[in-house]
Design a protein around this motif. Structure first.
Motif, mmCIF file in Angstrom:
data_model
loop_
_atom_site.group_PDB
_atom_site.id
_atom_site.type_symbol
_atom_site.label_atom_id
_atom_site.label_comp_id
_atom_site.label_asym_id
_atom_site.label_seq_id
_atom_site.Cartn_x
_atom_site.Cartn_y
_atom_site.Cartn_z
ATOM 1 N N ALA A 198 0.866 -0.909 0.089
ATOM 2 C CA ALA A 198 0.045 0.189 0.045
ATOM 3 C C ALA A 198 0.773 1.362 0.048
ATOM 4 N N ALA A 199 1.765 1.302 0.789
ATOM 5 C CA ALA A 199 2.824 2.280 0.892
ATOM 6 C C ALA A 199 3.289 2.652 -0.413
ATOM 7 N N ALA A 200 3.818 1.539 -0.975
ATOM 8 C CA ALA A 200 4.580 1.723 -2.406
ATOM 9 C C ALA A 200 3.610 2.302 -3.395
ATOM 10 N N VAL A 201 2.288 1.728 -3.505
ATOM 11 C CA VAL A 201 1.362 2.076 -4.664
ATOM 12 C C VAL A 201 1.021 3.751 -4.027
ATOM 13 N N ALA A 202 1.054 4.253 -2.788
ATOM 14 C CA ALA A 202 0.629 5.499 -2.320
ATOM 15 C C ALA A 202 1.882 6.247 -2.895
ATOM 16 N N ALA A 203 3.230 5.887 -2.711
ATOM 17 C CA ALA A 203 4.246 6.768 -3.180
ATOM 18 C C ALA A 203 4.165 6.950 -4.778
ATOM 19 N N GLY A 204 3.908 5.844 -5.360
ATOM 20 C CA GLY A 204 3.755 5.986 -6.905
ATOM 21 C C GLY A 204 2.742 7.103 -7.340
ATOM 22 N N VAL A 205 1.637 7.148 -6.766
ATOM 23 C CA VAL A 205 0.681 7.998 -7.078
ATOM 24 C C VAL A 205 1.069 9.387 -6.685
ATOM 25 N N ALA A 206 1.616 9.719 -5.414
ATOM 26 C CA ALA A 206 2.181 10.886 -4.993
ATOM 27 C C ALA A 206 3.267 11.385 -6.149
ATOM 28 N N VAL B 130 -8.752 13.521 0.794
ATOM 29 C CA VAL B 130 -7.859 12.351 1.569
ATOM 30 C C VAL B 130 -8.455 11.042 0.681
ATOM 31 N N VAL B 131 -7.543 10.129 0.412
ATOM 32 C CA VAL B 131 -7.420 9.123 -0.450
ATOM 33 C C VAL B 131 -7.053 7.786 0.482
ATOM 34 N N PHE B 132 -7.593 6.968 0.746
ATOM 35 C CA PHE B 132 -7.043 5.732 1.371
ATOM 36 C C PHE B 132 -6.682 4.638 0.398
ATOM 37 N N VAL B 133 -5.374 4.196 0.441
ATOM 38 C CA VAL B 133 -4.647 3.377 -0.503
ATOM 39 C C VAL B 133 -4.902 1.891 0.330
ATOM 40 N N ASN B 134 -5.705 0.987 -0.112
ATOM 41 C CA ASN B 134 -5.793 -0.184 0.589
ATOM 42 C C ASN B 134 -5.283 -1.243 -0.083
ATOM 43 N N ALA B 135 -4.308 -2.288 0.635
ATOM 44 C CA ALA B 135 -3.990 -3.463 -0.115
ATOM 45 C C ALA B 135 -4.237 -4.689 0.769
ATOM 46 N N TRP C 196 -11.506 5.978 -0.959
ATOM 47 C CA TRP C 196 -10.634 4.843 -0.942
ATOM 48 C C TRP C 196 -10.569 4.202 -2.154
ATOM 49 N N VAL C 197 -9.342 3.481 -2.453
ATOM 50 C CA VAL C 197 -9.116 2.731 -3.769
ATOM 51 C C VAL C 197 -8.253 1.488 -3.149
ATOM 52 N N ALA D 143 1.137 -1.450 -12.843
ATOM 53 C CA ALA D 143 0.058 -1.451 -13.253
ATOM 54 C C ALA D 143 -0.958 -0.848 -12.058
ATOM 55 N N MET D 144 -0.750 -1.210 -10.861
ATOM 56 C CA MET D 144 -1.548 -0.922 -9.708
ATOM 57 C C MET D 144 -1.435 0.775 -9.845
ATOM 58 N N VAL D 145 -0.279 1.403 -9.802
ATOM 59 C CA VAL D 145 -0.304 2.668 -9.661
ATOM 60 C C VAL D 145 -1.017 3.372 -10.780
ATOM 61 N N ASP D 146 -1.016 2.957 -11.988
ATOM 62 C CA ASP D 146 -1.899 3.255 -13.045
ATOM 63 C C ASP D 146 -3.439 3.319 -12.902
ATOM 64 N N ASP D 147 -3.824 2.151 -12.301
ATOM 65 C CA ASP D 147 -5.137 1.935 -11.883
ATOM 66 C C ASP D 147 -5.648 2.949 -10.856
ATOM 67 N N VAL D 148 -4.755 3.248 -9.885
ATOM 68 C CA VAL D 148 -5.039 4.176 -8.877
ATOM 69 C C VAL D 148 -5.252 5.609 -9.456
ATOM 70 N N VAL D 149 -4.391 5.924 -10.033
ATOM 71 C CA VAL D 149 -4.244 7.216 -10.772
ATOM 72 C C VAL D 149 -5.440 7.489 -11.787
ATOM 73 N N ARG D 150 -5.937 6.366 -12.520
ATOM 74 C CA ARG D 150 -7.113 6.359 -13.495
ATOM 75 C C ARG D 150 -8.280 6.802 -12.618
ATOM 76 N N ARG D 151 -8.308 5.947 -11.464
ATOM 77 C CA ARG D 151 -9.602 6.000 -10.432
ATOM 78 C C ARG D 151 -9.836 7.491 -10.072
ATOM 79 N N LEU D 152 -8.460 7.987 -9.535
ATOM 80 C CA LEU D 152 -8.552 9.403 -9.104
ATOM 81 C C LEU D 152 -8.966 10.470 -10.062
ATOM 82 N N ASP D 153 -8.300 10.408 -11.188
ATOM 83 C CA ASP D 153 -8.936 11.133 -12.406
ATOM 84 C C ASP D 153 -10.364 11.307 -12.587
ATOM 85 N N ARG D 154 -10.996 10.119 -12.419
ATOM 86 C CA ARG D 154 -12.147 9.964 -12.711
ATOM 87 C C ARG D 154 -13.029 10.801 -11.442
#
Length: 236
Positions: free
Chosen positions: A58-66, A117-122, A146-147, A225-236
């Motif tokens: 979760a921390a790695a995905v959140a860092a990629g999004v940030a 605020v976005v919770f990134v859940n793994a 949350w994503v 792929a997970m970072v891409d997915d979260v970025v797309r979700r947040l963009d929507r």
């Protein structure tokens, strides 16, 4: 809009300094920032992966999004709803209600200075609780979501996918010499027994899947792929 390529080599704990909130001082916090809160667990991940595997992912995905969004990564919520793993020593679960209260009060606190605020859940066991808490908070007028970090495309728990991710994120904590297949049946097939007796009832070694063939390179691709997915979700 085209998103920039993700530098996954930067997504190691040693390199996550510019987006990490915990190491900064209050004058460094920008006005109304996006705050990403990783949510994981402390639960068994077979004989070869560390207890904080979900939290690390979760921390790695959140860092990629940030890295793409300019947001800040809060310290992870490492204790989650992991009762299904409680038969294995080392697992620590706070349950659904305690997790819900933590999420609600955390957002109420963040709302005094943060923007979204976005919770990134793994950890899948946290999902219903996060959905309930976010619904309540949105009703209170907070900008919160949350994503998920989906890791179940190949196997369910501590198998090929999560082992590959950890080989990329924290290879020194992966004990490949202990890695072994667990129950490889589909979730629908094992769910009744797992609901009744926990993961230990369907997999003595705690693995749902097979870590054979896991690699850091595959983990890098999965993380992208997970970072891409979260970025797309947040963009929507």
């Amino acid at each position: 809009m085209t998103t920039p390529a993700l530098d996954t080599q930067a997504l190691t704990p040693q390199a996550l300094t510019t987006q990490a909130l915990a190491g900064q001082a209050w004058p460094d916090v920008p006005e109304q920032p996006l705050v990403l809160v990783p949510v994981g667990s402390i639960e068994q991940h077979g004989p070869h992966l560390p207890f904080d595997t979900d939290s690390a992912i979760a921390a790695a995905v959140a860092a990629g999004v940030a890295e793409r969004s300019g947001g800040l990564v809060a310290p992870p919520l490492v204790y989650g709803n992991s009762g299904e793993h409680q038969s294995f020593p080392g697992t620590m679960s706070i349950g659904a209600e305690a997790l819900r209260l933590v999420v609600v009060e955390l957002v109420r606190s963040l709302a005094t200075w943060a923007g979204r605020v976005v919770f990134v859940n793994a950890h899948g066991g946290n999902a219903p609780t996060l959905a309930d808490a976010v619904k309540q908070l949105v009703g209170e007028g907070h900008d919160v979501a949350w994503v998920p970090c989906a890791t179940e495309e190949v196997d369910l728990h501590a198998g090929h996918t999560e082992t590959s991710l950890m080989l990329h994120i924290r290879p020194g904590d992966v004990r490949l010499e202990r890695a072994a297949a667990g129950n490889t049946a589909p979730l629908a097939e094992i769910l009744p027994a797992m609901m009744a007796g926990g993961v230990g009832a369907v997999s003595p070694n705690g693995v749902l899947g097979d870590p054979a063939g896991a690699s850091a390179e595959h983990g890098r691709h999965v993380l992208e792929a997970m970072v891409d997915d979260v970025v797309r979700r947040l963009d929507r």
